[in-house]
Design a protein around this motif. Structure first.
Motif, PDB file in Angstrom:
ATOM      1  N   PHE A 519     -27.689  16.194   9.012  1.00 50.30           N
ATOM      2  CA  PHE A 519     -27.074  15.472  10.128  1.00 50.30           C
ATOM      3  C   PHE A 519     -27.304  13.965   9.984  1.00 50.30           C
ATOM      4  N   GLU A 520     -28.533  13.573   9.684  1.00 50.85           N
ATOM      5  CA  GLU A 520     -28.858  12.155   9.548  1.00 50.85           C
ATOM      6  C   GLU A 520     -28.162  11.526   8.344  1.00 50.85           C
ATOM      7  N   THR A 521     -28.018  12.306   7.273  1.00 56.15           N
ATOM      8  CA  THR A 521     -27.321  11.792   6.088  1.00 56.15           C
ATOM      9  C   THR A 521     -25.860  11.485   6.403  1.00 56.15           C
ATOM     10  N   LEU A 522     -25.221  12.362   7.183  1.00 56.41           N
ATOM     11  CA  LEU A 522     -23.827  12.128   7.574  1.00 56.41           C
ATOM     12  C   LEU A 522     -23.688  10.809   8.323  1.00 56.41           C
ATOM     13  N   ILE A 523     -24.627  10.534   9.234  1.00 51.00           N
ATOM     14  CA  ILE A 523     -24.555   9.295  10.020  1.00 51.00           C
ATOM     15  C   ILE A 523     -24.749   8.088   9.111  1.00 51.00           C
ATOM     16  N   ASP A 531     -27.510   3.496  14.936  1.00 50.93           N
ATOM     17  CA  ASP A 531     -28.764   3.923  15.564  1.00 50.93           C
ATOM     18  C   ASP A 531     -28.574   5.324  16.129  1.00 50.93           C
ATOM     19  N   TRP A 532     -29.572   6.166  15.932  1.00 50.29           N
ATOM     20  CA  TRP A 532     -29.486   7.506  16.514  1.00 50.29           C
ATOM     21  C   TRP A 532     -30.876   7.958  16.955  1.00 50.29           C
ATOM     22  N   LEU A 679     -16.746  11.275  13.552  1.00 50.80           N
ATOM     23  CA  LEU A 679     -16.408  12.442  14.374  1.00 50.80           C
ATOM     24  C   LEU A 679     -15.850  13.560  13.505  1.00 50.80           C
ATOM     25  N   GLN A 680     -14.933  13.232  12.603  1.00 46.32           N
ATOM     26  CA  GLN A 680     -14.345  14.240  11.732  1.00 46.32           C
ATOM     27  C   GLN A 680     -15.411  14.868  10.833  1.00 46.32           C
ATOM     28  N   ALA A 681     -16.332  14.044  10.328  1.00 42.79           N
ATOM     29  CA  ALA A 681     -17.370  14.566   9.443  1.00 42.79           C
ATOM     30  C   ALA A 681     -18.318  15.499  10.190  1.00 42.79           C
ATOM     31  N   LEU A 682     -18.671  15.139  11.407  1.00 42.42           N
ATOM     32  CA  LEU A 682     -19.568  15.982  12.206  1.00 42.42           C
ATOM     33  C   LEU A 682     -18.911  17.320  12.527  1.00 42.42           C
ATOM     34  N   VAL A 683     -17.659  17.277  12.931  1.00 38.38           N
ATOM     35  CA  VAL A 683     -16.953  18.507  13.292  1.00 38.38           C
ATOM     36  C   VAL A 683     -16.813  19.423  12.087  1.00 38.38           C
ATOM     37  N   ALA A 684     -16.521  18.833  10.916  1.00 39.84           N
ATOM     38  CA  ALA A 684     -16.345  19.648   9.710  1.00 39.84           C
ATOM     39  C   ALA A 684     -17.666  20.264   9.245  1.00 39.84           C
TER      40      ALA A 684
END
Length: 835
Positions: A519-523, A531-532, A679-684
Motif C-alpha cells: 500500500f505504501e509503495t503505491l502511494i 503524506d499518509w 485512485l485507479q492504482a488503489l482500486v486495481a
C-alpha cells in the motif's frame, strides 16, 4: 348601548382599508404567519414520519451491528416476532473501465423490502436483484458513466446494471452516506472478497411484526434477553433519529422566533392602538357629549380593534399555509414532507389564539384609558395625555397568564418556552426602567446653551414625551438585528471550523495488515511527496464502565448521560504506541512503545467528564462478541476540527492486537498532484478496500450547515421585520404630539433645518444609548440559540455583528427623519385650529 348598536357605530367608523389600524394588521400578520407556517411545517413532517415510519426504517424494529450479523440464537429470537429481513451496508469501490467511484454498497435479502416498494426508473417494483445484477442509484450511474445493461466491477465480482433506482423506501432511515447507493444480492459482499475477519461493515436486521405489538416492549424484551450483544435498536416511531433531532431543534428555534415576533409585534400593537385612539379623540369626545358611557366607548373601539385583529391574524394564517409548500419544496429530499398544501388545525388554532391574546394584552391599556376620561380631557388630549387605568392591569395580567399557560401546555420543551417568555418579560421591564432612567437623566442634565440641543434634550423628558415607547421599540428592534447577525455569523463560523478548507484527499478503509508495505509503495510511486497515516480500525461497544469492583453496566442505564454519546451503540476503536497526532495528554501518562503490562485505555476528556470517569477506572468493551477490559491510563484533549482519525478510545496494543482487524489510512497528495492515477492504482491493487473522496463528504457537510444557516436567517428575519414595524408604530404614535410641537416651533421662528437637526439629536441620543443594550441582549440571545439549542460552538463574527448593528442604527435614523418630513408640511394655522 347594546353590542349590536356598538357594532353598528364601530362598523360605520371603521375605514374599509383599516386606516389607522394598519400597524396592528402588519404586526399580527407577521407574528401569526410565522407561527402558522412553523407549526404547519412541523406537523406535516411529524405526520409523514408517523405515517411512513415503518417504511423509512424498513421494518417495525431494526437491529444494527458492526462487523457481524446476528447469530442463530439472536436470529431465532427476532423471528418470534414476525418476518425478518437481514442486509449489509458498507463502503466499497465500483469500477467501470477506467472509471472508479466510492459507493455505499447495500446488500439485501429476498424478504426486502418489508414495507414500501423499491421502484426503478422504468416503473418496475423489484426486490433482491439476481446474483449477477445490481440496482444503481442515478448518482452512481452518473459517476461511473454507465448505462443499464452494462457491467461494472465491485471487489472481485462483476455485475450487470439491471436498472436505476427511482424510489428507495428506506433511504431516509439510512442516514448520511459517503457515496451513491448500489443495491446487490445479500451474498455479493462475501463473494466479492469485501467481507473477511476484521472488515468494516454494518449489518441491519429488520422485523415486520406478525401481529399488533408495542415496538418499545419488543425492544426492551430483546435488550433484556441479550444485554451484552451491543445491539443498536431503532423502532418505527424513531425511524430517523438524526432527522427527528434536527426537526425538534429547528421547531423549537422557529417557535421561539414566532413568539419573539409576536412579543415585538405586541409592542407595535400598543403603539398603533394608542395612535389610532388619539386620532379618534374628537369622535370619542363627541360620543360622550351625546350620552355615550365609558362602557359604550370601550365596546365600540374594542369591536373595531378586535375586527382588525381577527383580519390580521387570519391573513397571517393564510400566508403561513401558503408558504409551507415553498418550504417543503426547498426541503424535498432532505426531510420527509409533502410539497402540497397542508392544513393542520392544531397549529393554526394555536397561532390564532396567540395572535388574539397578544392583541388583547397590548391593546387593552390605551383602550381602557380612553374610556374613563371626560369629554373635555379627551378634547385636549394632546396637551393633557390620557392617564393610566388600573383595570388595564387586570386585563393585561390575565392575558399574559393565558399566553404563558398556552406556551407551556403546547411546547415540546416547556422549560425552554417558559424561560424565553420570562426573558422577554424581564427585557420589557428593563427597557421600561431604562426609558424611565433616560427621562430622569435628561431632566437632571444641565441645559445646553444651544437652543436646538436644549429643545432636543427637553423632548426626552417633557410631559407626554414618547421616550418610553421609543426605548422599547428601539431596544427590541436593534436586539433583533444583533440576534440575526450573531446567529448567522456563528453558524458560518462553525462551517469554517467544523468543515476544514484543507483535508486529506482520501480516506481508505479495510487495508489488510499483511499488505501495508505494498500500500505504501503505491502511494510513493504515485507521489513521492505525499503524506499518509495508517491506524488500526475496529468497532466495539462499551459494556461497562466505572471504578473497579463497582462498574455500571451500560445496558442497565435508563438514559445515557448528556455528553456521554460514546456509550450508545458501537464506536470506533484503535490502539497505538504513541499519542495520536492532534491529541494532547491533559492528565495521566501514556504507556509508551512495546508496552506489555495490564491493558490500558486513553479516553477523551469531555467524554470522561460526562460519564463520570477518572484515571484508574475500568472500561469493558464488546468487540466481535468478546469482552475486553482495560484500565483508564490518561485523558486526552482531541482536536476534533482536524480532518484525521480522532478516536474517543485509544487502547494499548496488547489490548486489541489479537482481534481480527484491518487498517485505515488518510492520504494527502502534494499540491497540484492529480488524484486520479492513485485512485485507479488503489482500486486495481486493493479491490476489497474502500476509498472515500473527502471533497464530496466536505461538500455534503458544508451544504447541510449552510441550509441550517439559511433557515435561521429566514426565520430570524421575521423578528427583524416585526422590530421595524414596531419602530414605525412608535414613531407614528408620537406623530400627533410632534405635529403640535413642530407647529409651535415654526410659529416661534424655527426653520425646517433646525427642526430636523433637533429630531436627529433626539434619536441619535436614544439609539446610541440603546445600541449597547441591544448588543448585550442580542448577543446573549444568540449565544443561547447557537450553543444550547443547536449545540454549535459560539463563533460569531463580531465585525459582522457590529456592521449589522450599525445598519440597524442607520435604518432607525432614516425612519425617524423620514417620519419627520410630513410634519414639516403641516400648515400652522390649520394645525392650531384643530387643537
Amino acid at each position: 348601548m347594546s353590542w349590536s348598536t356598538a357594532w353598528r357605530i364601530a362598523r360605520r367608523d371603521l375605514n374599509a382599508r383599516f386606516r389607522g389600524l394598519r400597524l396592528l394588521l402588519v404586526c399580527l400578520f407577521l407574528g401569526t404567519g410565522a407561527l402558522a407556517a412553523i407549526g404547519t411545517l412541523t406537523a406535516a413532517i411529524e405526520r409523514e414520519l408517523e405515517a411512513n415510519g415503518r417504511q423509512f426504517l424498513g421494518g417495525d424494529l431494526q437491529i444494527e451491528l458492526w462487523q457481524r450479523g446476528l447469530n442463530e440464537e439472536e436470529s431465532a429470537a427476532l423471528a418470534e416476532y414476525g418476518t425478518v429481513s437481514a442486509g449489509t451496508r458498507m463502503q466499497a469501490m465500483a469500477r467501470y473501465g477506467e472509471q472508479a467511484a466510492p459507493i455505499e454498497l447495500k446488500a439485501i435479502d429476498g424478504a426486502y423490502p418489508l414495507y414500501g416498494e423499491l421502484v426503478l426508473e422504468d416503473g418496475r417494483s423489484v426486490g433482491q436483484p439476481d446474483a449477477s445484477e445490481a440496482w444503481l442509484s442515478p448518482g452512481a450511474a452518473e459517476r461511473l458513466g454507465v448505462f443499464v445493461g452494462e457491467t461494472i466491477a465491485i471487489g472481485t465480482e462483476t455485475v450487470t446494471v439491471g436498472g436505476l433506482i427511482a424510489d428507495e423506501p428506506d433511504r431516509l432511515g439510512e442516514g448520511f452516506q459517503l457515496g451513491p447507493t448500489i443495491i446487490v444480492a445479500d451474498d455479493l459482499p462475501q463473494r466479492a472478497g469485501l467481507i473477511a475477519p476484521g472488515s468494516m461493515y454494518e449489518t441491519k436486521t429488520r422485523v415486520r411484526f406478525d401481529s399488533l405489538r408495542d415496538a418499545e416492549d419488543v425492544r426492551e424484551d430483546i435488550e433484556a434477553r441479550f444485554p451484552e450483544s451491543g445491539f443498536d435498536i431503532d423502532t418505527a416511531d424513531r425511524a430517523a433519529p438524526g432527522t427527528d433531532r434536527f426537526i425538534d431543534r429547528m421547531s423549537e428555534f422557529l417557535t421561539l422566533v414566532g413568539l419573539a415576533a409576536l412579543v415585538i409585534a405586541g409592542i407595535g400593537i400598543g403603539g398603533g392602538v394608542t395612535s389610532y385612539l388619539d386620532a379618534r379623540r374628537q369622535g370619542i369626545a363627541t360620543l360622550k357629549i351625546l350620552g355615550a358611557t365609558s362602557r359604550d366607548i370601550a365596546r365600540i373601539y374594542a369591536l373595531q380593534i378586535a375586527a382588525a385583529a381577527v383580519v390580521g391574524s387570519i391573513a397571517g394564517i393564510v400566508a403561513g399555509i401558503a408558504i409551507v409548500p415553498l418550504l417543503a419544496t426547498a426541503l424535498e429530499g432532505l426531510l420527509p414532507v409533502s410539497t402540497g398544501f397542508v392544513v393542520a388545525p392544531g397549529p393554526l388554532l394555536l397561532a390564532l389564539a396567540y395572535g388574539l391574546l397578544v392583541a388583547l394584552v397590548f391593546a387593552a391599556p390605551p383602550l381602557l384609558r380612553a374610556r374613563n376620561f371626560p369629554a373635555m380631557a379627551l378634547m385636549r388630549a394632546r396637551v393633557a395625555p390620557l392617564a393610566r387605568d388600573r383595570v388595564a392591569l387586570l386585563v393585561v395580567g390575565g392575558g399574559l397568564a393565558a399566553i404563558v399557560a398556552l406556551a407551556l401546555l403546547t411546547a415540546e420543551q416547556p422549560l425552554l418556552s417558559g424561560g424565553f417568555l420570562a426573558g422577554a418579560a424581564v427585557l420589557l421591564g428593563l427597557l421600561a426602567l431604562l426609558g424611565w432612567g433616560i427621562r430622569k437623566l435628561a431632566a437632571a442634565l444641565p441645559r445646553p446653551k444651544d437652543p436646538i440641543a436644549r429643545n432636543a434634550l427637553a423632548n426626552l423628558h417633557r410631559p407626554g414625551s414618547s421616550t418610553g415607547a421609543l426605548v422599547t421599540a428601539l431596544g427590541f428592534g436593534l436586539s433583533a438585528f444583533v440576534l440575526l447577525a450573531a446567529v448567522q455569523s456563528a453558524i458560518d463560523g462553525n462551517i469554517e471550523s467544523r468543515v476544514p478548507q484543507q483535508a486529506p484527499d482520501y480516506f481508505v478503509l479495510d487495508i489488510p495488515r499483511d499488505r501495508i508495505a505494498e500500500f505504501e509503495t503505491l502511494i510513493e510511486d504515485a507521489d513521492p511527496q505525499a503524506d499518509w497515516r495508517t491506524v488500526p480500525a475496529l468497532r466495539g461497544s462499551v459494556l461497562a464502565f466505572g471504578p473497579e469492583g463497582a462498574m455500571t453496566r451500560t445496558s442497565e442505564l435508563e438514559e445515557i448521560p448528556d455528553g456521554a454519546w460514546a456509550l450508545r451503540g458501537e464506536r470506533g476503536l484503535t490502539y497505538a504506541d504513541t499519542v495520536p497526532e492532534g491529541n494532547s495528554i491533559v492528565s495521566g501518562e501514556w504507556w509508551g512503545p512495546m508496552y506489555a503490562g495490564e491493558p490500558l485505555v486513553s479516553v477523551d476528556e469531555e467524554f470522561a467528564e460526562a460519564a463520570g470517569l477518572e484515571i484508574g477506572d475500568m472500561l469493558t468493551f464488546g468487540v466481535l462478541g468478546v469482552e475486553k477490559q482495560a484500565r483508564i491510563s490518561n485523558l486526552r484533549r482531541i482536536d476534533w476540527e482536524s480532518m484525521g482519525f480522532n478516536y474517543v478510545f485509544v487502547l494499548s496494543p496488547n489490548a486489541l492486537a489479537d482481534v481480527p482487524h484491518n487498517l485505515a489510512a488518510t492520504i494527502e497528495l502534494s499540491e497540484g498532484k492529480p488524484t486520479g492515477p492513485l485512485l485507479q492504482a488503489l482500486v486495481a491493487s486493493f479491490p476489497s478496500a474502500s476509498v472515500i473522496e473527502v471533497g464530496g463528504v466536505l461538500g455534503q457537510a458544508r451544504t447541510i450547515l449552510e441550509q441550517v444557516g439559511l433557515a435561521t436567517l429566514a426565520a430570524a428575519s421575521v423578528a427583524v421585520l416585526a422590530g421595524l414595524a414596531v419602530l414605525l408604530g412608535a414613531i407614528a404614535a408620537a406623530r400627533a404630539a410632534r405635529t403640535y410641537d413642530t407647529v409651535v416651533m415654526r410659529v416661534l421662528g424655527a426653520d425646517r433645518r433646525q427642526i430636523l437637526v433637533m429630531q436627529l439629536i433626539e434619536y441619535v441620543a436614544l439609539a446610541g444609548a440603546l445600541a449597547i443594550v441591544a448588543l448585550a441582549v442580542g448577543s446573549f440571545a444568540g449565544w443561547l440559540v447557537v450553543t444550547q439549542l443547536f449545540e454549535f460552538d459560539w463563533l460569531p463574527d463580531w465585525g459582522e455583528v457590529m456592521a449589522v448593528l450599525g445598519l440597524g442604527l442607520g435604518i432607525v435614523l432614516a425612519f425617524a427623519l423620514g417620519a419627520s418630513l410630513p410634519l414639516l408640511r403641516a400648515k400652522p394655522a390649520q394645525a392650531l385650529r384643530a387643537l
